[in-house]
Write a protein that holds these residues in place. Structure first.
Motif, PDB file in Angstrom:
ATOM      1  N   PRO A 321       0.808  -1.220   0.000  1.00 30.47           N
ATOM      2  CA  PRO A 321       0.000   0.000   0.000  1.00 30.47           C
ATOM      3  C   PRO A 321       0.842   1.272   0.000  1.00 30.47           C
ATOM      4  O   PRO A 321       0.502   2.257  -0.662  1.00 30.47           O
ATOM      5  CB  PRO A 321      -0.833  -0.126   1.273  1.00 30.47           C
ATOM      6  CG  PRO A 321      -0.907  -1.594   1.523  1.00 30.47           C
ATOM      7  CD  PRO A 321       0.428  -2.111   1.098  1.00 30.47           C
ATOM      8  N   ASN A 322       1.955   1.255   0.746  1.00 25.29           N
ATOM      9  CA  ASN A 322       2.828   2.431   0.776  1.00 25.29           C
ATOM     10  C   ASN A 322       3.401   2.727  -0.602  1.00 25.29           C
ATOM     11  O   ASN A 322       3.448   3.883  -1.036  1.00 25.29           O
ATOM     12  CB  ASN A 322       3.961   2.206   1.770  1.00 25.29           C
ATOM     13  CG  ASN A 322       3.468   1.991   3.179  1.00 25.29           C
ATOM     14  OD1 ASN A 322       2.857   0.977   3.476  1.00 25.29           O
ATOM     15  ND2 ASN A 322       3.736   2.939   4.059  1.00 25.29           N
ATOM     16  N   LYS A 323       3.852   1.666  -1.296  1.00 24.66           N
ATOM     17  CA  LYS A 323       4.414   1.863  -2.634  1.00 24.66           C
ATOM     18  C   LYS A 323       3.351   2.370  -3.606  1.00 24.66           C
ATOM     19  O   LYS A 323       3.645   3.204  -4.480  1.00 24.66           O
ATOM     20  CB  LYS A 323       5.006   0.548  -3.136  1.00 24.66           C
ATOM     21  CG  LYS A 323       6.306   0.155  -2.448  1.00 24.66           C
ATOM     22  CD  LYS A 323       6.912  -1.089  -3.097  1.00 24.66           C
ATOM     23  CE  LYS A 323       8.255  -1.426  -2.486  1.00 24.66           C
ATOM     24  NZ  LYS A 323       8.866  -2.640  -3.105  1.00 24.66           N
ATOM     25  N   LEU A 324       2.129   1.892  -3.440  1.00 21.41           N
ATOM     26  CA  LEU A 324       1.057   2.328  -4.332  1.00 21.41           C
ATOM     27  C   LEU A 324       0.761   3.807  -4.135  1.00 21.41           C
ATOM     28  O   LEU A 324       0.630   4.561  -5.111  1.00 21.41           O
ATOM     29  CB  LEU A 324      -0.200   1.493  -4.061  1.00 21.41           C
ATOM     30  CG  LEU A 324      -1.428   1.818  -4.915  1.00 21.41           C
ATOM     31  CD1 LEU A 324      -1.113   1.733  -6.405  1.00 21.41           C
ATOM     32  CD2 LEU A 324      -2.580   0.888  -4.553  1.00 21.41           C
ATOM     33  N   LEU A 325       0.676   4.247  -2.880  1.00 25.41           N
ATOM     34  CA  LEU A 325       0.425   5.666  -2.614  1.00 25.41           C
ATOM     35  C   LEU A 325       1.594   6.526  -3.101  1.00 25.41           C
ATOM     36  O   LEU A 325       1.381   7.634  -3.610  1.00 25.41           O
ATOM     37  CB  LEU A 325       0.187   5.891  -1.121  1.00 25.41           C
ATOM     38  CG  LEU A 325      -1.078   5.253  -0.534  1.00 25.41           C
ATOM     39  CD1 LEU A 325      -1.171   5.543   0.960  1.00 25.41           C
ATOM     40  CD2 LEU A 325      -2.324   5.755  -1.252  1.00 25.41           C
ATOM     41  N   ALA A 326       2.820   6.008  -2.953  1.00 23.36           N
ATOM     42  CA  ALA A 326       3.982   6.763  -3.434  1.00 23.36           C
ATOM     43  C   ALA A 326       3.953   6.868  -4.958  1.00 23.36           C
ATOM     44  O   ALA A 326       4.294   7.919  -5.524  1.00 23.36           O
ATOM     45  CB  ALA A 326       5.267   6.079  -2.967  1.00 23.36           C
ATOM     46  N   LYS A 327       3.537   5.804  -5.621  1.00 23.30           N
ATOM     47  CA  LYS A 327       3.461   5.825  -7.088  1.00 23.30           C
ATOM     48  C   LYS A 327       2.447   6.857  -7.572  1.00 23.30           C
ATOM     49  O   LYS A 327       2.677   7.550  -8.573  1.00 23.30           O
ATOM     50  CB  LYS A 327       3.080   4.433  -7.588  1.00 23.30           C
ATOM     51  CG  LYS A 327       2.988   4.318  -9.100  1.00 23.30           C
ATOM     52  CD  LYS A 327       2.635   2.890  -9.504  1.00 23.30           C
ATOM     53  CE  LYS A 327       2.517   2.762 -11.027  1.00 23.30           C
ATOM     54  NZ  LYS A 327       2.162   1.371 -11.419  1.00 23.30           N
ATOM     55  N   LEU A 328       1.325   6.974  -6.850  1.00 18.73           N
ATOM     56  CA  LEU A 328       0.297   7.961  -7.219  1.00 18.73           C
ATOM     57  C   LEU A 328       0.648   9.379  -6.762  1.00 18.73           C
ATOM     58  O   LEU A 328      -0.035  10.337  -7.121  1.00 18.73           O
ATOM     59  CB  LEU A 328      -1.048   7.552  -6.615  1.00 18.73           C
ATOM     60  CG  LEU A 328      -1.656   6.253  -7.159  1.00 18.73           C
ATOM     61  CD1 LEU A 328      -2.933   5.933  -6.404  1.00 18.73           C
ATOM     62  CD2 LEU A 328      -1.932   6.367  -8.652  1.00 18.73           C
ATOM     63  N   LYS A 329       1.707   9.489  -5.951  1.00 25.69           N
ATOM     64  CA  LYS A 329       2.153  10.786  -5.423  1.00 25.69           C
ATOM     65  C   LYS A 329       1.029  11.502  -4.692  1.00 25.69           C
ATOM     66  O   LYS A 329       0.830  12.717  -4.840  1.00 25.69           O
ATOM     67  CB  LYS A 329       2.706  11.667  -6.556  1.00 25.69           C
ATOM     68  CG  LYS A 329       3.902  11.058  -7.278  1.00 25.69           C
ATOM     69  CD  LYS A 329       4.430  11.969  -8.374  1.00 25.69           C
ATOM     70  CE  LYS A 329       5.623  11.355  -9.071  1.00 25.69           C
ATOM     71  NZ  LYS A 329       6.157  12.213 -10.155  1.00 25.69           N
ATOM     72  N   ALA A 330       0.282  10.726  -3.906  1.00 24.83           N
ATOM     73  CA  ALA A 330      -0.823  11.302  -3.135  1.00 24.83           C
ATOM     74  C   ALA A 330      -0.279  12.107  -1.966  1.00 24.83           C
ATOM     75  O   ALA A 330       0.662  11.687  -1.288  1.00 24.83           O
ATOM     76  CB  ALA A 330      -1.731  10.188  -2.626  1.00 24.83           C
ATOM     77  N   THR A 331      -0.853  13.279  -1.727  1.00 24.35           N
ATOM     78  CA  THR A 331      -0.351  14.171  -0.692  1.00 24.35           C
ATOM     79  C   THR A 331      -1.461  14.619   0.239  1.00 24.35           C
ATOM     80  O   THR A 331      -2.645  14.565  -0.076  1.00 24.35           O
ATOM     81  CB  THR A 331       0.308  15.425  -1.307  1.00 24.35           C
ATOM     82  OG1 THR A 331      -0.664  16.129  -2.095  1.00 24.35           O
ATOM     83  CG2 THR A 331       1.490  15.048  -2.179  1.00 24.35           C
ATOM     84  N   GLY A 332      -1.031  15.062   1.426  1.00 22.20           N
ATOM     85  CA  GLY A 332      -1.919  15.671   2.400  1.00 22.20           C
ATOM     86  C   GLY A 332      -1.182  16.798   3.089  1.00 22.20           C
ATOM     87  O   GLY A 332      -0.037  17.110   2.740  1.00 22.20           O
TER      88      GLY A 332
END
Length: 425
Positions: A321-332
């Motif tokens: 899941p961490n790699k997936l969020l990093a790939k999408l460059k999701a930010t908060g």
């Protein structure tokens, strides 16, 4: 029943041709009285030898050796070791005296339930700590050994965030040594910390992240996740407010009629079972699980299939899941308005924040205490922990209504959604 008193007699023991099974009482000089038995029977057309002890209450044989065919020599050698282990204690036992720290770590991992977490722990151990154990034995585990391994790991470039995990590993191994191998001398002090090893060189504790994304960013990320098992696992995590490993280790036997998901206490941070009331927004995702049609199956241990398995059928590793969020460059953003990459735990925090948003502001408007019960959050106080199960039962109807309100709010978002706002860099 014939009694065998010497290795030569054991080696000559044979099954009479007219019998399917032959049993012999074994006496190992200096170690046993009659009560250890050798059983020779037919297995796949060949004789095999197994050894056993009678159950103290039922008298039925309790086999100590492999159920596969073994030679009489192997069986007798195993009997010697088994009886020595039964009569000796601690580091005097032959099987314990030879156990290395790495072997004990593997034994400890095998005794745990959380297979996906185990893979992460094994990688930490294999990459950062095992190379510095130098075949050290479990019976020699003490503060000096741990200090040497941790310092060597730090010098070899072990990440700051992994070093405290190493101390925890050795604490667990010391407990394992005492409980499973009677090695009381290996117990490390309960207050043994990384600072005791590295002193002023110990890495400063990491600052607590308080990163969230707003409703628009939450919805945008949900839509942009890939339509595969990893993407749906993150979607399910987002809409249940659960922790990453609680989601990844979910099995179908924990889900009842797609109405409730009860996470067992051993997988919960608070140590108490936690129930999520499943709504249409959850069921839609669950039905896309690759194991949905096999959800009624159970393995030899009575466990159902994983809800979100990896492509190889085993548990999804914790970093996916961490790699997936990093790939999408999701930010908060944090409390100071600074932008950070989102992690799976940030999504849990975002869910809790959004669900508390008032109805006047377009949110579900659930009470903060009720949201904490919905997500098993902030149950640190002894009084709350002791009464959690009672509270969950008392508020069961309220929790169902709260989840229903969240589901209605989410579905309304779907109906109103246009081109999703891309909170992606």
């Amino acid at each position: 029943m014939q009694i065998l008193k010497t290795p030569a007699q054991v080696l000559k023991a044979k099954r009479p041709p007219e019998q399917k099974v032959a049993s012999f009482a074994i006496v190992i000089p200096g170690l046993t009285t009659a009560g250890l038995y050798l059983r020779i029977d037919t297995y796949k057309g060949e004789d095999r030898a197994r050894y056993y002890l009678p159950h103290p209450r039922t008298g039925k044989p309790v086999f100590l050796g492999s159920r596969e065919r073994v030679s009489v020599v192997e069986a007798y050698a195993s009997m010697l070791t088994a009886q020595a282990d039964a009569l000796l204690h601690g580091d005097q036992r032959p099987s314990v005296a030879r156990v290395t720290l790495s072997q004990a770590f593997d034994e400890w991992m095998a005794s745990r339930e959380q297979t996906t977490t185990n893979e992460l722990y094994r990688s930490f151990w294999r990459n950062h700590f095992a190379p510095h154990c130098e075949r050290r034995l479990l019976k020699d585990l003490d503060a000096a050994v741990v200090t040497g391994v941790i310092r060597a790991a730090q010098e070899a470039g072990c990440p700051r965030t992994v070093l405290p995990r190493g101390v925890w590993f050795f604490k667990q191994l010391s407990i394992y040594a005492e409980v499973n191998h009677s090695l009381k001398g290996a117990r490390l002090p309960p207050d043994f910390q990384l600072s005791h090893i590295l002193g002023k060189d110990a890495p400063a504790p990491s600052t607590r992240r308080q990163v969230t994304t707003d409703e628009a960013g939450f919805r945008a990320l949900f839509d942009l996740l890939p339509d595969d098992t990893e993407g749906d696992a993150v979607r399910f995590l987002m809409l249940t407010g659960t922790r990453k490993m609680e989601t990844l280790a979910a099995t179908w036997d924990e889900i009842e009629d797609l109405k409730t998901w009860t996470i067992p206490g051993e997988r919960m941070k608070q140590g108490e079972p936690h129930t999520v009331y499943l709504m249409s927004m959850h069921r839609e995702i669950l039905r896309r699980s690759p194991t949905y049609k096999r959800r009624a199956e159970r393995d030899e241990n009575g466990k159902g299939p994983l809800v979100w398995p990896a492509k190889n059928g085993h548990g999804m590793t914790a970093n996916r899941p961490n790699k997936l969020l990093a790939k999408l460059k999701a930010t908060g953003t944090d409390d100071n308005g600074e932008i950070h990459r989102l992690t799976p735990h940030d999504l849990r925090r975002s869910f809790s924040t959004i669900v508390r948003t008032s109805e006047d502001d377009g949110g579900p408007g659930r009470d903060a205490d009720l949201v904490d019960l919905m997500t098993s959050h902030n149950l640190k106080a002894d009084a709350i922990r002791d009464t959690y199960q009672r509270q969950a039962k008392i508020y069961a109807a309220a929790l169902r209504r709260a989840w229903g309100k969240v589901s209605n709010w989410w579905q309304q978002l779907e109906e109103d959604a246009e081109e999703p706002m891309r909170h992606i860099q």
